[in-house]
Enzyme design. Structure first.
Site, PDB file in Angstrom:
ATOM      1  N   ASP A   1      -5.280  -7.173   5.595  1.00  0.00           N
ATOM      2  CA  ASP A   1      -6.504  -6.520   5.140  1.00  0.00           C
ATOM      3  C   ASP A   1      -7.504  -7.562   4.643  1.00  0.00           C
ATOM      4  O   ASP A   1      -8.690  -7.541   4.996  1.00  0.00           O
ATOM      5  CB  ASP A   1      -6.145  -5.535   4.027  1.00  0.00           C
TER       6      ASP A   1
ATOM      7  N   TYR B   1       0.806  -1.218   0.000  1.00  0.00           N
ATOM      8  CA  TYR B   1       0.000   0.000   0.000  1.00  0.00           C
ATOM      9  C   TYR B   1       0.842   1.273   0.000  1.00  0.00           C
ATOM     10  O   TYR B   1       0.342   2.344  -0.349  1.00  0.00           O
ATOM     11  CB  TYR B   1      -0.940   0.028   1.205  1.00  0.00           C
TER      12      TYR B   1
ATOM     13  N   LYS C   1       4.399 -15.241   2.130  1.00  0.00           N
ATOM     14  CA  LYS C   1       4.428 -15.988   0.874  1.00  0.00           C
ATOM     15  C   LYS C   1       5.898 -16.177   0.493  1.00  0.00           C
ATOM     16  O   LYS C   1       6.353 -15.817  -0.596  1.00  0.00           O
ATOM     17  CB  LYS C   1       3.654 -15.223  -0.208  1.00  0.00           C
TER      18      LYS C   1
ATOM     19  N   ASP D   1     -10.887  -9.652   7.005  1.00  0.00           N
ATOM     20  CA  ASP D   1     -12.251  -9.562   6.496  1.00  0.00           C
ATOM     21  C   ASP D   1     -12.850 -10.950   6.303  1.00  0.00           C
ATOM     22  O   ASP D   1     -14.038 -11.177   6.560  1.00  0.00           O
ATOM     23  CB  ASP D   1     -12.287  -8.791   5.169  1.00  0.00           C
TER      24      ASP D   1
ATOM     25  N   ASP E   1      -1.982 -18.561   1.578  1.00  0.00           N
ATOM     26  CA  ASP E   1      -3.064 -19.387   1.036  1.00  0.00           C
ATOM     27  C   ASP E   1      -3.457 -20.484   2.020  1.00  0.00           C
ATOM     28  O   ASP E   1      -4.634 -20.821   2.156  1.00  0.00           O
ATOM     29  CB  ASP E   1      -2.700 -19.977  -0.328  1.00  0.00           C
TER      30      ASP E   1
END
Length: 369
Positions: free
Chosen positions: A246, A143, A190, A250, A222
């Site tokens: 983020d 970001y 990752k 959620d 994942d």
């Protein structure tokens, strides 16, 4: 926290003003029962500010936040927001606040509400014992990395980068919090594909060596997405970078039953923090009284805990939320067949009323006969 602590309220866009009104009601209750005499200011942010000031984060808003002990944010973002020819978009305003105040640690607890078990898509037995906390790095990663809408080759790109300093400070927060919980940290990366994530894994491992009592588990993003559905009760503190946190937090809203139930705290090196429910601005239901205020009310509990030092009152506010939900009082997004459906304002009033009543009853000395 001294008397007269100042809180700046940033209602923002969509349902932001409605959930901020609920938060204000809770803060006023906190002020009464604590005796702190909280000062509550209101300032503009987001699309609302963009329309009137040409920027989503006006200088006056930033100044108000700088003079505060904490910030409460409703929500930002609107499909009808004017184009920011100069200044910030609604989403950039929030990112700027986080970076300006160096709020690098985003805490997103995922509570399990016993009364809402049937609303979760997971089997009830998978929810037994669920109590997890996301610790999300908030000032770095994709970001904030170097980007271009269109490079010389005609490609757009965003850069994912992390420094050891950024990783170390967020990892320390995760390990410290895990030490007071179930002493487990699951670090998400990752590392099998991304160089920045291999650095993340090395740096987290180095920090973890200073916390021998805390068990550290590394997990690919994942796999963690699957574990949230298959073994959520095994997770304690989940440590993530900005982007992964983020998305995953959620996803975890399904465990609670609705995105409208989840609170968050964005913290730095001091007690100053920015508090907000994790849901978006939901412009399609704005002004209809349908917004769920629970995430906002629980964000006030986090504010009381982390910025005001009012742990007992934070717990009591959280208990008031549990009590109201257990009695079947709900907003439409979490309603069931036998629920009593209330507006945002009505549900907030029920929670704060129970909170104040329980507090004052606890302060009345027992009558000795």
């Amino acid at each position: 926290m001294s008397a007269g602590a100042r809180i700046t309220l940033l209602p923002g866009d969509g349902i932001g003003p409605e959930v901020t009104a609920a938060a204000q009601r809770a803060l006023e209750s906190l002020s009464r029962v604590s005796g702190l005499g909280l000062e509550l200011d209101v300032a503009e942010i987001g699309a609302a500010a963009l329309r009137s000031h040409g920027t989503a984060l006006p200088p006056a808003t930033l100044a108000a936040c700088e003079s505060s002990d904490a910030i409460f944010l409703g929500a930002v973002g609107s499909p009808s927001a004017p184009t920011a020819t100069e200044g910030l978009t609604p989403e950039q305003a929030l990112l700027t606040l986080r970076r300006h105040f160096e709020l690098f640690a985003n805490l997103r607890p995922v509570p399990r509400f016993e009364a809402l078990t049937s609303l979760a898509p997971l089997k009830a037995e998978r929810l037994d014992g669920v109590d997890l906390l996301f610790v999300r790095e908030l000032n770095g990663g994709l970001y904030y990395g170097r980007r271009a809408e269109q490079s010389a080759d005609g490609d757009a790109f965003d850069t994912l980068s992390y420094s050891d300093r950024e990783i170390h400070r967020i990892a320390k927060v995760a390990f410290e919090l895990a030490g007071g919980r179930r002493q487990r940290v699951t670090s998400v990366d990752k590392a099998n594909v991304l160089a920045s994530m291999r650095q993340w894994r090395r740096a987290v491992t180095a920090v973890g060596s200073a916390y021998p009592a805390v068990q550290l588990e590394h997990c690919y993003v994942d796999r963690l997405a699957m574990d949230l559905l298959h073994r959520p009760a095994d997770l304690d503190v989940v440590l993530t970078g900005n982007l992964f946190g983020d998305i995953l937090s959620d996803e975890a809203a399904a465990i609670a039953g609705s995105l409208g139930l989840l609170p968050s705290a964005s913290l730095g090196a001091s007690t100053f923090g920015l508090y907000e429910p994790v849901h978006g601005s939901a412009p399609d239901i704005a002004g209809a009284g349908l917004a769920n205020p629970i995430g906002a009310l629980l964000s006030v509990a986090l504010l009381a805990r982390h910025s005001l030092g009012l742990e007992e009152l934070a717990v009591r506010l959280e208990s008031a939320v549990d009590e109201v939900l257990a009695e079947g009082l709900r907003t439409p997004d979490i309603a069931e067949e036998d629920s009593v459906i209330l507006s945002s304002t009505e549900l907030a009033a029920e929670v704060t009323g129970r909170f104040e009543e329980a507090w004052w009853q606890s302060r009345v000395p027992l009558m000795v006969v």
